[in-house]
Write a protein that holds these residues in place. Structure first.
Motif, PDB file in Angstrom:
ATOM      1  N   UNK A   1       0.870  -1.174   0.000  1.00 18.75           N
ATOM      2  CA  UNK A   1       0.000   0.000   0.000  1.00 18.75           C
ATOM      3  C   UNK A   1       0.904   1.221   0.000  1.00 18.75           C
ATOM      4  N   UNK A   2       0.440   2.272  -0.625  1.00 23.93           N
ATOM      5  CA  UNK A   2       1.149   3.548  -0.591  1.00 23.93           C
ATOM      6  C   UNK A   2       0.150   4.586  -0.102  1.00 23.93           C
ATOM      7  N   UNK A   3       0.362   5.048   1.120  1.00 32.13           N
ATOM      8  CA  UNK A   3      -0.544   6.023   1.730  1.00 32.13           C
ATOM      9  C   UNK A   3      -0.121   7.423   1.329  1.00 32.13           C
ATOM     10  N   UNK A   4      -1.072   8.264   0.935  1.00 30.69           N
ATOM     11  CA  UNK A   4      -0.730   9.651   0.598  1.00 30.69           C
ATOM     12  C   UNK A   4      -0.066  10.343   1.785  1.00 30.69           C
ATOM     13  N   UNK A   5       0.817  11.262   1.492  1.00 27.54           N
ATOM     14  CA  UNK A   5       1.513  11.991   2.540  1.00 27.54           C
ATOM     15  C   UNK A   5       0.504  12.662   3.456  1.00 27.54           C
TER      16      UNK A   5
ATOM     17  N   UNK B   1       4.754   6.949   1.307  1.00 31.73           N
ATOM     18  CA  UNK B   1       3.970   6.133   2.224  1.00 31.73           C
ATOM     19  C   UNK B   1       3.935   4.659   1.855  1.00 31.73           C
ATOM     20  N   UNK B   2       4.914   4.193   1.067  1.00 33.68           N
ATOM     21  CA  UNK B   2       4.966   2.795   0.637  1.00 33.68           C
ATOM     22  C   UNK B   2       5.143   1.882   1.843  1.00 33.68           C
ATOM     23  N   UNK B   3       4.332   0.828   1.885  1.00 32.93           N
ATOM     24  CA  UNK B   3       4.435  -0.150   2.960  1.00 32.93           C
ATOM     25  C   UNK B   3       4.137  -1.532   2.398  1.00 32.93           C
TER      26      UNK B   3
ATOM     27  N   UNK C   1      -8.974   9.615   2.034  1.00 31.05           N
ATOM     28  CA  UNK C   1      -7.764   9.248   1.308  1.00 31.05           C
ATOM     29  C   UNK C   1      -7.564   7.739   1.394  1.00 31.05           C
ATOM     30  N   UNK C   2      -7.706   7.096   0.291  1.00 22.78           N
ATOM     31  CA  UNK C   2      -7.498   5.650   0.226  1.00 22.78           C
ATOM     32  C   UNK C   2      -6.059   5.380  -0.206  1.00 22.78           C
ATOM     33  N   UNK C   3      -5.473   4.302   0.288  1.00 23.54           N
ATOM     34  CA  UNK C   3      -4.106   3.977  -0.150  1.00 23.54           C
ATOM     35  C   UNK C   3      -4.112   3.480  -1.587  1.00 23.54           C
ATOM     36  N   UNK C   4      -2.986   3.639  -2.238  1.00 18.98           N
ATOM     37  CA  UNK C   4      -2.799   3.050  -3.558  1.00 18.98           C
ATOM     38  C   UNK C   4      -2.454   1.585  -3.306  1.00 18.98           C
ATOM     39  N   UNK C   5      -3.110   0.684  -3.999  1.00 18.09           N
ATOM     40  CA  UNK C   5      -2.859  -0.749  -3.836  1.00 18.09           C
ATOM     41  C   UNK C   5      -1.936  -1.215  -4.953  1.00 18.09           C
ATOM     42  N   UNK C   6      -0.840  -1.835  -4.564  1.00 17.39           N
ATOM     43  CA  UNK C   6       0.210  -2.214  -5.501  1.00 17.39           C
ATOM     44  C   UNK C   6       0.500  -3.703  -5.385  1.00 17.39           C
TER      45      UNK C   6
END
Length: 104
Positions: A15-19, A72-74, A28-33
């Motif tokens: 997931x990449x959460x916006x700053x 915000x990459x996790x 704000x939803x996370x980007x799913x990767x």
């Protein structure tokens, strides 16, 4: 260049959460990767089934590229198992992993 996933299951999910976003923030939803091993011997990140420009022949380099690229990459899952602080990601090379898949 034409390529496809070497396996239907992703190697990793992130997931990449916006700053400045918090997990509870509904706005704000996370980007799913998802990271896949592709037939061109590269580990490649996808977002909503679209290939990103972030790919590498080396697994750890692919993960590092994503960490550098997305705020915000996790990493949340690796090879089907939830990631926690004690998780160790072993280094791997796409060409070696493709050979192993071909042998099975």
């Amino acid at each position: 260049m034409s390529y496809s996933h070497a396996s239907s299951e992703p190697i990793a999910e992130a997931e990449a959460w916006p700053v400045g976003a918090e997990e509870e923030d509904d706005l704000r939803e996370p980007r799913l990767l998802q990271l896949y091993l592709d037939s061109d011997a590269r580990y490649r990140w996808y977002e909503e089934d679209e290939a990103s420009e972030f790919a590498s022949r080396n697994l750890l380099e692919a993960i590092e590229a994503a960490e550098d690229a997305w705020d915000g990459f996790q990493l949340v899952e690796f090879r089907g198992t939830a990631v926690d602080p004690a998780t160790t990601i072993p280094d791997a090379y796409a060409v070696d992993e493709l050979e192993t898949l071909d042998e099975s």
